[in-house]
Design a protein around this motif. Structure first.
Motif, PDB file in Angstrom:
ATOM      1  N   PRO A  38       3.959   1.843  10.054  1.00  0.00           N
ATOM      2  CA  PRO A  38       4.723   2.995   9.563  1.00  0.00           C
ATOM      3  C   PRO A  38       3.755   4.152   9.337  1.00  0.00           C
ATOM      4  CG  PRO A  38       4.302   1.487   7.766  1.00  0.00           C
ATOM      5  CD  PRO A  38       3.679   0.865   8.998  1.00  0.00           C
ATOM      6  N   SER A  39       4.293   5.310   8.987  1.00  0.00           N
ATOM      7  CA  SER A  39       3.419   6.469   8.765  1.00  0.00           C
ATOM      8  C   SER A  39       2.441   6.188   7.620  1.00  0.00           C
ATOM      9  CB  SER A  39       4.272   7.695   8.464  1.00  0.00           C
ATOM     10  OG  SER A  39       5.227   7.396   7.471  1.00  0.00           O
ATOM     11  N   ALA A  40       1.222   6.726   7.756  1.00  0.00           N
ATOM     12  CA  ALA A  40       0.158   6.456   6.779  1.00  0.00           C
ATOM     13  C   ALA A  40       0.257   7.404   5.592  1.00  0.00           C
ATOM     14  CB  ALA A  40      -1.208   6.573   7.454  1.00  0.00           C
ATOM     15  N   ASN A  41       1.257   7.128   4.746  1.00  0.00           N
ATOM     16  CA  ASN A  41       1.453   7.929   3.547  1.00  0.00           C
ATOM     17  C   ASN A  41       2.161   7.071   2.502  1.00  0.00           C
ATOM     18  OD1 ASN A  41       3.739   8.555   5.677  1.00  0.00           O
ATOM     19  ND2 ASN A  41       4.663   8.672   3.647  1.00  0.00           N
ATOM     20  N   ILE A  42       2.041   7.459   1.230  1.00  0.00           N
ATOM     21  CA  ILE A  42       2.820   6.794   0.182  1.00  0.00           C
ATOM     22  C   ILE A  42       4.293   7.108   0.451  1.00  0.00           C
ATOM     23  CG2 ILE A  42       3.215   6.659  -2.318  1.00  0.00           C
ATOM     24  CD1 ILE A  42       0.344   5.804  -1.505  1.00  0.00           C
ATOM     25  N   LEU A  75       0.825  -1.211   0.000  1.00  0.00           N
ATOM     26  CA  LEU A  75       0.000   0.000   0.000  1.00  0.00           C
ATOM     27  C   LEU A  75       0.859   1.260   0.000  1.00  0.00           C
ATOM     28  CD1 LEU A  75      -2.758  -1.042   2.538  1.00  0.00           C
ATOM     29  CD2 LEU A  75      -3.189  -0.157   0.245  1.00  0.00           C
ATOM     30  N   LYS A  76       1.932   1.232   0.784  1.00  0.00           N
ATOM     31  CA  LYS A  76       2.801   2.407   0.887  1.00  0.00           C
ATOM     32  C   LYS A  76       3.779   2.533  -0.274  1.00  0.00           C
ATOM     33  CE  LYS A  76       5.032   3.791   4.548  1.00  0.00           C
ATOM     34  NZ  LYS A  76       4.760   5.181   4.905  1.00  0.00           N
ATOM     35  N   LYS A  77       3.910   1.463  -1.071  1.00  0.00           N
ATOM     36  CA  LYS A  77       4.955   1.366  -2.096  1.00  0.00           C
ATOM     37  C   LYS A  77       6.320   1.568  -1.435  1.00  0.00           C
ATOM     38  CE  LYS A  77       2.121   3.056  -5.945  1.00  0.00           C
ATOM     39  NZ  LYS A  77       1.077   4.003  -5.534  1.00  0.00           N
ATOM     40  N   ARG A  78       6.484   0.919  -0.289  1.00  0.00           N
ATOM     41  CA  ARG A  78       7.713   1.081   0.495  1.00  0.00           C
ATOM     42  C   ARG A  78       8.675  -0.053   0.161  1.00  0.00           C
ATOM     43  NH1 ARG A  78       8.253   3.223   6.271  1.00  0.00           N
ATOM     44  NH2 ARG A  78       9.809   1.991   7.350  1.00  0.00           N
ATOM     45  N   PRO A  79       9.976   0.252  -0.055  1.00  0.00           N
ATOM     46  CA  PRO A  79      10.925  -0.823  -0.321  1.00  0.00           C
ATOM     47  C   PRO A  79      10.948  -1.807   0.850  1.00  0.00           C
ATOM     48  CG  PRO A  79      11.980   1.339  -0.540  1.00  0.00           C
ATOM     49  CD  PRO A  79      10.603   1.581  -0.002  1.00  0.00           C
ATOM     50  N   VAL A 135       5.166  15.349  14.121  1.00  0.00           N
ATOM     51  CA  VAL A 135       6.320  14.749  13.427  1.00  0.00           C
ATOM     52  C   VAL A 135       6.563  13.367  14.046  1.00  0.00           C
ATOM     53  CG1 VAL A 135       7.484  16.854  12.655  1.00  0.00           C
ATOM     54  CG2 VAL A 135       7.936  15.972  14.953  1.00  0.00           C
ATOM     55  N   GLU A 136       7.297  12.510  13.312  1.00  0.00           N
ATOM     56  CA  GLU A 136       7.501  11.123  13.727  1.00  0.00           C
ATOM     57  C   GLU A 136       8.323  11.037  15.016  1.00  0.00           C
ATOM     58  OE1 GLU A 136       8.001  12.490  10.851  1.00  0.00           O
ATOM     59  OE2 GLU A 136       6.879  11.385   9.332  1.00  0.00           O
ATOM     60  N   SER A 137       8.400   9.792  15.542  1.00  0.00           N
ATOM     61  CA  SER A 137       9.128   9.573  16.799  1.00  0.00           C
ATOM     62  C   SER A 137      10.642   9.695  16.618  1.00  0.00           C
ATOM     63  CB  SER A 137       8.811   8.159  17.303  1.00  0.00           C
ATOM     64  OG  SER A 137       9.198   7.201  16.337  1.00  0.00           O
ATOM     65  N   LEU A 196      15.211  11.287  -0.987  1.00  0.00           N
ATOM     66  CA  LEU A 196      13.998  12.104  -0.809  1.00  0.00           C
ATOM     67  C   LEU A 196      13.023  11.455   0.175  1.00  0.00           C
ATOM     68  CD1 LEU A 196      12.174  14.483  -2.007  1.00  0.00           C
ATOM     69  CD2 LEU A 196      11.166  12.704  -3.416  1.00  0.00           C
ATOM     70  N   HIS A 197      12.426  12.277   1.034  1.00  0.00           N
ATOM     71  CA  HIS A 197      11.499  11.775   2.043  1.00  0.00           C
ATOM     72  C   HIS A 197      10.651  12.965   2.500  1.00  0.00           C
ATOM     73  CE1 HIS A 197      11.528   8.370   5.262  1.00  0.00           C
ATOM     74  NE2 HIS A 197      10.305   8.769   5.002  1.00  0.00           N
ATOM     75  N   TYR A 198       9.491  12.715   3.084  1.00  0.00           N
ATOM     76  CA  TYR A 198       8.642  13.781   3.645  1.00  0.00           C
ATOM     77  C   TYR A 198       8.347  14.877   2.621  1.00  0.00           C
ATOM     78  CZ  TYR A 198      10.999  11.569   7.607  1.00  0.00           C
ATOM     79  OH  TYR A 198      11.539  10.667   8.480  1.00  0.00           O
TER      80      TYR A 198
HETATM   81 MG    MG Z   1       7.376   7.436   7.267  1.00  0.00          MG
END
Ligand code: MG
Ligand code: AMP
Length: 310
Positions: free
Chosen positions: A135-139, A47-51, A172-174, A221-223
């Motif tokens: 993990p965070s709820a984002n692509i 869903l996140k397209k996360r590696p 912001v994240e932990s 790239l992130h955030y």
């Molecule tokens: Mg994240």
């Protein structure tokens, strides 16, 4: 009260069936699934397209539930007593007989764990007999979500249920700390490192480059709001939105305030939603004024720096 209970029940029903749902937390919203289930965990990555080589944080109700899966140590106990539940994630040694899905950890023998403070997330965890990978709820690489409508914007109908817990208070994240050996900070976040140093009574190394875990050539790239962003801007260029932390005498249409009083906590809370708003307002570029590099301001600068790699 009754509706809270029925929402928790609904959330549990989806999770028990190996579906992913969005959960509120004091840091950012999470995309949660049963951390013991390969099916659920693989869904999160898809869903996140996360590696798959970027391991997930697993969320527990308390230390008793954690002990089934991880070895604990003195530094952990000191920090847990002081800051949990709250915005700190610990990397610990995984127990050999733990049921954590191997996809959570990228087959490593360490696990990142957190005890979230948000009331709804806590009552959900209390009602489950497994911890939640979330993990965070984002692509992947995009802005994190700090409210239910952000999650909707990211995933739409692709996720079954959003447990709506209002707006994330920290935004912001932990902060992630590796406690496998000498403590090392792996990611700046919602908890000020100074407070961690005070508790452990020593200076802590920061090592937030993830070369080892991220595939070669992968973009840092992130955030990202999905449009170019530049930091430490004195004034905006033509067509740029201008992000400010202190009130200006004259305001223009393209001026957006993280805070009007130079309040860093408030700026962190507003960071992702303001960047999202700017993009949704149709701007194609963002300039951000210099942000004080102290306390949670360091975390804001870390996120902006990564977002500026667009
Ligand atoms: Mg994240
Ligand atoms: P996110 O879930 O998007 O908030 O990101 C989780 C972060 O935790 C990533 O930067 C991971 O690399 C890091 N992480 C998760 N598990 C581990 C671990 N076992 N060792 C080191 N870092 C980890």
């Amino acid at each position: 009260m009754k509706s809270i209970q029925s929402n928790i029940k609904k959330a549990k029903k989806y999770l028990d069936k190996n579906h992913c749902i969005a959960v509120p937390s004091e840091t950012v919203y999470g995309l949660a699934g049963n951390a013991y289930s390969d099916i659920s965990v693989k869904k999160i990555f898809n869903l996140k397209k996360r590696p798959m080589n970027n391991p997930l944080i697993v969320h527990y109700f308390d230390i008793n539930k954690l002990k089934k899966d991880c070895h604990i140590n003195d530094n952990f106990i000191k920090l847990y007593n002081e800051f949990s539940p709250g915005p700190i994630t610990f990397v610990l040694k995984l127990k050999k007989n733990s049921k954590i899905s191997k996809f959570v950890t990228n087959k490593q023998n360490s696990l990142a764990v957190r005890f979230p403070k948000h009331k709804l997330f806590r009552s959900l965890l209390k009602n489950l007999d497994y911890p939640l990978a979330a993990p965070s709820a984002n692509i992947s690489t995009r802005l994190s979500s700090v409210k239910a409508s952000d999650v909707n914007e990211e995933f739409g109908l692709k996720i079954r249920y959003i447990l709506d817990g209002g707006r994330s208070l920290i935004g912001v994240e932990s902060t992630i700390i590796n406690l496998l050996n000498e403590p090392v900070i792996l990611r700046l976040g919602g908890l000020d490192i100074y407070k961690i140093e005070k508790t452990l009574k020593k200076k802590i190394l920061i090592k937030n480059n993830f070369k080892k875990k991220i595939a070669p050539g992968q973009f840092p790239l992130h955030y990202s709001p999905g449009i170019p962003l530049r930091m430490n801007a004195k004034k905006p260029k033509k067509n740029e939105a201008f992000v400010l932390t202190k009130k200006r005498k004259v305001s223009y249409k393209n001026y957006y305030y993280l805070s009007k009083k130079n309040d860093l906590k408030q700026s962190a809370k507003n960071l992702y939603s303001l960047l999202r708003k700017i993009r949704n307002d149709g701007y194609e570029m963002i300039a951000v004024e210099k942000i004080q590099n102290k306390g949670i301001g360091k975390t804001i600068n870390d996120r902006l720096h990564k977002a500026s790699k667009y």
